[in-house]
Design an enzyme around this catalytic site. Sequence first.
Site, PDB file in Angstrom:
ATOM      1  N   SER A  97       3.691   1.204   7.731  1.00  0.00           N
ATOM      2  CA  SER A  97       3.275  -0.186   7.611  1.00  0.00           C
ATOM      3  C   SER A  97       3.412  -0.911   8.952  1.00  0.00           C
ATOM      4  CB  SER A  97       4.075  -0.863   6.492  1.00  0.00           C
ATOM      5  OG  SER A  97       3.487  -2.080   6.105  1.00  0.00           O
ATOM      6  N   ASP A 229      -3.497   1.498  -2.086  1.00  0.00           N
ATOM      7  CA  ASP A 229      -2.572   0.634  -1.351  1.00  0.00           C
ATOM      8  C   ASP A 229      -2.986  -0.819  -1.552  1.00  0.00           C
ATOM      9  OD1 ASP A 229      -1.142  -0.817   0.633  1.00  0.00           O
ATOM     10  OD2 ASP A 229      -0.986   0.978   1.882  1.00  0.00           O
ATOM     11  N   HIS A 258       1.272   1.738  -1.494  1.00  0.00           N
ATOM     12  CA  HIS A 258       1.798   1.459  -0.156  1.00  0.00           C
ATOM     13  C   HIS A 258       3.157   2.126   0.046  1.00  0.00           C
ATOM     14  CE1 HIS A 258       1.901  -0.715   3.603  1.00  0.00           C
ATOM     15  NE2 HIS A 258       3.087  -1.232   3.320  1.00  0.00           N
TER      16      HIS A 258
END
EC number: 1.11.1.-
Length: 278
Positions: A97, A229, A258
């Site tokens: 991320s 995601d 995610h």
Amino acid sequence: MPYVTTKDNVEIFYKDWGPKDAQPIVFHHGWPLSGDDWDAQMLFFVQKGYRVIAHDRRGHGRSAQVSDGHDMDHYAADAFAVVEALDLRNAVHIGHSTGGGEVARYVANDGQPAGRVAKAVLVSAVPPLMLKTESNPEGLPIEVFDGFRKALADNRAQFFLDVPTGPFYGFNRAGATVHQGVIRNWWRQGMEGSAKAHYDGIKAFSETDQTEDLKSITVPTLVLHGEDDQIVPIADAALKSIKLLQNGTLKTYPGYSHGMLTVNADVLNADLLAFVQA
């Protein structure tokens, strides 16, 4: 506890496990978490004989809760401070991320020029750019990130329950197996950090254009992304990043969230190991 002090006198906490002469794998965590988010990967790789390192980004986890420097340039510089202090070479850098943005900026600015990077991995990563702009019309509108800022400022503790309970791990999907321990661990990591760092970090992960970072990376780079995601949509992240990388490989995961590194750790760990060993 082990700390590295950066050039601007910020204390960065890190974990360093495994043989000091083994190939290092450096893990870069996502927002608003800490190096603890890599437990499943660090245990897996240290048991395979690797040296594993994870630091807490400034303002996150056990690192200093400073007022300033919550931007991608400082994130990358802090990572470089850890790498230099430990004299890591031939390292594989894996970022999740926001940590994927940190890896891209670090490799482009510091790691690659210094000859310290062997490979990179971007997992569910934010590059090249999350925000909708004239040049990035497919991005998310600023109102989405303003909503994050408002929720954090109004009640950070509740916001940090809502995110992992809902979209982060896909626990809001019909038929999902919900893990309360995973939710509590996300909340614990988030609340350990600084509200100021988390607030400022929203701009860092959403508004930093990393197109040129990706273009300049020449080391082998693996891009992994879940097709479901809900935090960093794949169409505006991995599917664009792979077109910018000179030496990239893309793998996507149908139905994965995610937070797939945690809830699908067995699958992700095997794919990461295959790339590291290739």
